[in-house]
Enzyme design. Structure first.
Site, PDB file in Angstrom:
ATOM      1  N   ARG A  62     -21.685   8.584 -15.454  1.00 36.17           N
ATOM      2  CA  ARG A  62     -22.360   7.614 -16.325  1.00 36.17           C
ATOM      3  C   ARG A  62     -23.309   6.769 -15.496  1.00 36.17           C
ATOM      4  O   ARG A  62     -23.360   6.899 -14.270  1.00 36.17           O
ATOM      5  CB  ARG A  62     -21.305   6.690 -16.933  1.00 36.17           C
ATOM      6  CG  ARG A  62     -20.474   6.037 -15.823  1.00 36.17           C
ATOM      7  CD  ARG A  62     -19.552   4.962 -16.305  1.00 36.17           C
ATOM      8  NE  ARG A  62     -18.502   4.683 -15.343  1.00 36.17           N
ATOM      9  CZ  ARG A  62     -18.579   3.805 -14.369  1.00 36.17           C
ATOM     10  NH1 ARG A  62     -19.684   3.101 -14.189  1.00 36.17           N
ATOM     11  NH2 ARG A  62     -17.567   3.621 -13.535  1.00 36.17           N
ATOM     12  N   GLU A 114      -2.880  10.342  -1.260  1.00 32.81           N
ATOM     13  CA  GLU A 114      -4.076  10.485  -0.450  1.00 32.81           C
ATOM     14  C   GLU A 114      -3.845   9.717   0.841  1.00 32.81           C
ATOM     15  O   GLU A 114      -3.250   8.633   0.823  1.00 32.81           O
ATOM     16  CB  GLU A 114      -5.257   9.847  -1.202  1.00 32.81           C
ATOM     17  CG  GLU A 114      -6.497  10.699  -1.251  1.00 32.81           C
ATOM     18  CD  GLU A 114      -7.592  10.080  -2.108  1.00 32.81           C
ATOM     19  OE1 GLU A 114      -7.910  10.668  -3.142  1.00 32.81           O
ATOM     20  OE2 GLU A 114      -8.104   8.999  -1.744  1.00 32.81           O
TER      21      GLU A 114
HETATM   22  P1  ADP Z   1     -18.868   0.687 -11.409  1.00 34.69           P
HETATM   23  O1  ADP Z   1     -18.708   1.514 -10.212  1.00 34.69           O
HETATM   24  O2  ADP Z   1     -19.979   1.080 -12.311  1.00 34.69           O
HETATM   25  O3  ADP Z   1     -18.852  -0.741 -11.083  1.00 34.69           O
HETATM   26  P2  ADP Z   1     -16.298   0.180 -12.479  1.00 34.69           P
HETATM   27  O4  ADP Z   1     -15.147   1.049 -12.143  1.00 34.69           O
HETATM   28  O5  ADP Z   1     -16.386  -1.156 -11.857  1.00 34.69           O
HETATM   29  O6  ADP Z   1     -17.590   1.018 -12.231  1.00 34.69           O
HETATM   30  O7  ADP Z   1     -16.309   0.064 -14.069  1.00 34.69           O
HETATM   31  C1  ADP Z   1     -17.213  -0.647 -14.803  1.00 34.69           C
HETATM   32  C2  ADP Z   1     -16.783  -2.083 -14.975  1.00 34.69           C
HETATM   33  O8  ADP Z   1     -17.500  -2.680 -16.002  1.00 34.69           O
HETATM   34  C3  ADP Z   1     -15.325  -2.286 -15.340  1.00 34.69           C
HETATM   35  O9  ADP Z   1     -14.870  -3.447 -14.700  1.00 34.69           O
HETATM   36  C4  ADP Z   1     -15.344  -2.489 -16.840  1.00 34.69           C
HETATM   37  O10 ADP Z   1     -14.256  -3.251 -17.290  1.00 34.69           O
HETATM   38  C5  ADP Z   1     -16.632  -3.218 -16.958  1.00 34.69           C
HETATM   39  N1  ADP Z   1     -17.309  -3.077 -18.224  1.00 34.69           N
HETATM   40  C6  ADP Z   1     -17.281  -2.035 -19.034  1.00 34.69           C
HETATM   41  N2  ADP Z   1     -18.070  -2.226 -20.074  1.00 34.69           N
HETATM   42  C7  ADP Z   1     -18.621  -3.447 -19.941  1.00 34.69           C
HETATM   43  C8  ADP Z   1     -19.556  -4.215 -20.692  1.00 34.69           C
HETATM   44  N3  ADP Z   1     -20.079  -3.773 -21.793  1.00 34.69           N
HETATM   45  N4  ADP Z   1     -19.934  -5.418 -20.228  1.00 34.69           N
HETATM   46  C9  ADP Z   1     -19.433  -5.883 -19.091  1.00 34.69           C
HETATM   47  N5  ADP Z   1     -18.558  -5.193 -18.341  1.00 34.69           N
HETATM   48  C10 ADP Z   1     -18.142  -3.990 -18.753  1.00 34.69           C
HETATM   49  P1  ADP Z   2     -11.336   4.071  -9.216  1.00 34.78           P
HETATM   50  O1  ADP Z   2     -11.334   5.227 -10.152  1.00 34.78           O
HETATM   51  O2  ADP Z   2     -10.338   3.056  -9.581  1.00 34.78           O
HETATM   52  O3  ADP Z   2     -12.709   3.554  -8.986  1.00 34.78           O
HETATM   53  P2  ADP Z   2     -11.488   5.223  -6.528  1.00 34.78           P
HETATM   54  O4  ADP Z   2     -10.800   6.457  -6.094  1.00 34.78           O
HETATM   55  O5  ADP Z   2     -12.946   5.323  -6.758  1.00 34.78           O
HETATM   56  O6  ADP Z   2     -10.767   4.658  -7.822  1.00 34.78           O
HETATM   57  O7  ADP Z   2     -11.191   4.100  -5.437  1.00 34.78           O
HETATM   58  C1  ADP Z   2     -11.556   2.751  -5.637  1.00 34.78           C
HETATM   59  C2  ADP Z   2     -11.469   2.005  -4.305  1.00 34.78           C
HETATM   60  O8  ADP Z   2     -10.171   2.091  -3.735  1.00 34.78           O
HETATM   61  C3  ADP Z   2     -12.386   2.534  -3.217  1.00 34.78           C
HETATM   62  O9  ADP Z   2     -13.681   2.023  -3.322  1.00 34.78           O
HETATM   63  C4  ADP Z   2     -11.665   2.067  -1.954  1.00 34.78           C
HETATM   64  O10 ADP Z   2     -11.910   0.694  -1.731  1.00 34.78           O
HETATM   65  C5  ADP Z   2     -10.216   2.223  -2.326  1.00 34.78           C
HETATM   66  N1  ADP Z   2      -9.690   3.540  -1.923  1.00 34.78           N
HETATM   67  C6  ADP Z   2      -9.580   4.636  -2.702  1.00 34.78           C
HETATM   68  N2  ADP Z   2      -9.063   5.676  -2.040  1.00 34.78           N
HETATM   69  C7  ADP Z   2      -8.825   5.254  -0.770  1.00 34.78           C
HETATM   70  C8  ADP Z   2      -8.288   5.854   0.413  1.00 34.78           C
HETATM   71  N3  ADP Z   2      -7.862   7.114   0.431  1.00 34.78           N
HETATM   72  N4  ADP Z   2      -8.206   5.105   1.546  1.00 34.78           N
HETATM   73  C9  ADP Z   2      -8.608   3.817   1.536  1.00 34.78           C
HETATM   74  N5  ADP Z   2      -9.121   3.192   0.459  1.00 34.78           N
HETATM   75  C10 ADP Z   2      -9.238   3.884  -0.687  1.00 34.78           C
END
Ligand code: ADP
Ligand code: ADP
Ligand code: MG
Length: 492
Positions: free
Chosen positions: A292, A200
């Site tokens: 979710r 990307e």
């Molecule tokens: P969001 O965008 O909702 O923050 P994340 O990609 O940060 O999504 O994912 C959820 C986060 O919460 C992850 O860091 C995961 O490890 C954490 N997590 C998942 N389940 C729990 C739980 N029951 N209590 C605290 N943290 C959790």
């Molecule tokens: P995840 O599934 O781990 O949450 P995301 O695709 O949602 O992965 O990206 C998580 C973070 O990584 C974004 O919030 C941003 O900070 C960074 N990121 C992802 N894609 C890009 C991109 N193409 N350019 C710059 N930063 C990015």
């Protein structure tokens, strides 16, 4: 309505879900790992079932065990919260086959969006702009190099099955790409069970802005405004707010309508989040959909006046969405700090342990979502987030000031935690001005969280004891203090 729901999660979110059940007159049951026997959710639930598993985490991932627990307690539905099985298409399918309602989207929708490549394709066909990149996973380094010439550097190698900020690598040129590609492949294979990678374009200094949507099983979908989640460490969010200081009403509407178009294309039922990057010119690019409830959902609840968990439950039960787009009005400003038991002065080292003392802040516009209580032993087996502090005000400055006051009032002793770090971020001039990009923490963190030795920490505790306040309240004043100053303070 359901008479009983099984909560297949732990920690603060299990408590949050339980409260929504109670408000709806639904009996909450909780499934828990043996290490979680003494948690607040287990105490508050009507019934609790102990799960089996090789590891504490494994208990919450065992889809058959969870289903068995639901049957045992006579639950008609399961709420998975976030993390764990919340985005597990197989679990959603298994529930359907067993006649138990999974509170979340259908297995088809979760499956379609679970893979980042597939999600990009689906959303492109729904008219959403995506970050320039490869359509499909790239099988070889040579092909990656070829594609990279077309996309341009810097770029991001991403795992198709990635999540939680893992499986991403930024590369500046061909040499770095050649080196990083095989490493990323084996990492992705180990972490996600698939070595599929794609490329990307790296968006420079972007904001992470996401749209909350809600759909029902009758083809309706609405958007509930956006959340600004640019304050990230290692691609993981730490502070979120709603609305975003960067959006105009016009851009909000465009992004919201794009997300709703995506949701309708999928026949999305439940709560979902469309994540976007927004660049300096305010172009927006689709990243992924989280199928979710999101950790940071409270800031949306605060400014819309809607209870997302109750709405999730109602649409899962087959009800028509009780709100239309024109009923949704954003009011005020809300912020959330994710408080974790990590030591910001030692590279965010996890520091689980016993909560020796706890005082939670309160007052107008203050909400704390937590499972902590005094005497609780935080296990090392799970995510380090222990509380979410949410403050709401008429405008951004009121929400921010309330956050500062609440953070200073928050007393959490016995473990190290990130409250001093949050205070430092909230007082930073760039944060105050709302100039947020995903580069904020990487750029400012070295200054915000200076490395502290255990001796210094002991010293701070001593100073705090002498002054009759918590050690945490000292931190903002000493973030940049030299050791000499600390000794002077101790002397005083
Ligand atoms: P969001 O965008 O909702 O923050 P994340 O990609 O940060 O999504 O994912 C959820 C986060 O919460 C992850 O860091 C995961 O490890 C954490 N997590 C998942 N389940 C729990 C739980 N029951 N209590 C605290 N943290 C959790
Ligand atoms: P995840 O599934 O781990 O949450 P995301 O695709 O949602 O992965 O990206 C998580 C973070 O990584 C974004 O919030 C941003 O900070 C960074 N990121 C992802 N894609 C890009 C991109 N193409 N350019 C710059 N930063 C990015
Ligand atoms: Mg994401």
């Amino acid at each position: 309505m359901f008479s009983r729901i099984l909560i297949a999660n732990r920690g603060e979110i299990a408590v949050r879900l339980l409260r929504a059940c109670r408000e709806l007159g639904i009996s909450p049951a909780v499934a828990y790992a043996p290490v979680d026997r003494d948690t607040l959710a287990v105490e508050l639930a009507d019934v609790a079932v102990e799960l089996k598993g090789d590891t504490p985490r494994g208990c919450y991932l065992d889809i058959h065990g969870l289903l068995e627990a639901a049957r045992k307690v006579g639950a008609q539905a399961i709420h998975p919260g976030y993390g764990f099985v919340s985005e597990n298409a197989d679990f959603s399918r298994l529930c359907r086959e067993s006649g138990i309602v999974f509170i979340g989207p259908s297995p088809e929708v979760i499956y379609g969006l679970g893979n980042k490549n597939q999600a990009r394709k689906l959303m492109t066909s729904a008219g959403l702009p995506v970050v320039p990149g490869t359509e499909d996973p790239v099988p070889t380094v040579e092909e990656a190099v070829e594609h990279a010439r077309g996309i341009g550097y810097p770029l991001l190698i991403k795992a198709s099955g990635g999540g939680g900020g893992r499986g991403m690598r930024r590369v500046e040129n061909e040499a770095e790409l050649r080196q990083a590609f095989p490493q990323a492949r084996s990492e992705s294979q180990a972490a996600f069970g698939s070595g599929d990678l794609f490329l990307e374009k790296y968006v420079e200094r972007p904001r992470h802005i996401e749209i909350q949507i809600l759909g029902d099983s009758h083809g309706n979908a609405v958007y509930l405004g956006e959340r600004e989640c640019s304050i990230q460490r290692r691609f993981q969010k730490m502070i979120e707010e709603a609305p975003s200081p960067a959006l105009t009403p016009e851009l909000r509407q465009r992004m919201g309508e794009a997300a709703v178009a995506g949701a309708k294309k999928l026949g999305y039922c439940g709560a979902g989040t469309f994540e976007f990057l927004v660049d300096a010119q305010r172009n927006f690019y689709f990243l992924e959909v989280n199928t979710r409830l999101q950790v940071e959902h409270p800031v949306t609840e605060q400014i819309t006046g809607l209870d997302l968990v109750k709405l999730q439950i109602r649409v899962a039960h087959g009800e028509v969405l009780p709100i239309r787009q024109e009923d949704i009005h954003l009011r005020g400003w809300s912020m959330e700090c994710r408080i974790t038991c990590e030591d910001p002065y030692r590279g965010f080292l996890p520091t689980p342990g016993k909560v020796e003392r706890l005082h939670l802040p309160a007052g107008p516009g203050v909400r704390v979502d937590t499972h902590l209580y005094q005497g609780y032993e935080i296990p090392a087996a799970f995510d380090s987030m222990v509380a979410k502090l949410i403050t709401t005000g008429r405008d951004r400055e009121e929400a921010r000031t309330r956050m500062l006051v609440a953070l200073r009032e928050f007393q959490l002793a016995g473990i190290s935690h990130t409250i001093p770090f949050h205070l430092a971020v909230l007082e930073h001039p760039e944060f105050v001005a709302g100039n947020l990009t995903t580069h904020f923490l990487p750029e400012h963190l070295p200054k915000l969280a200076r490395t502290r030795t255990p001796q210094e920490l002991n010293l701070m505790t001593a100073v705090a004891a002498v002054e009759g306040r918590s050690r945490e309240t000292l931190a903002p004043a000493v973030v940049d203090a030299s050791e000499a100053q600390l000794w002077k303070m101790a002397g005083r």
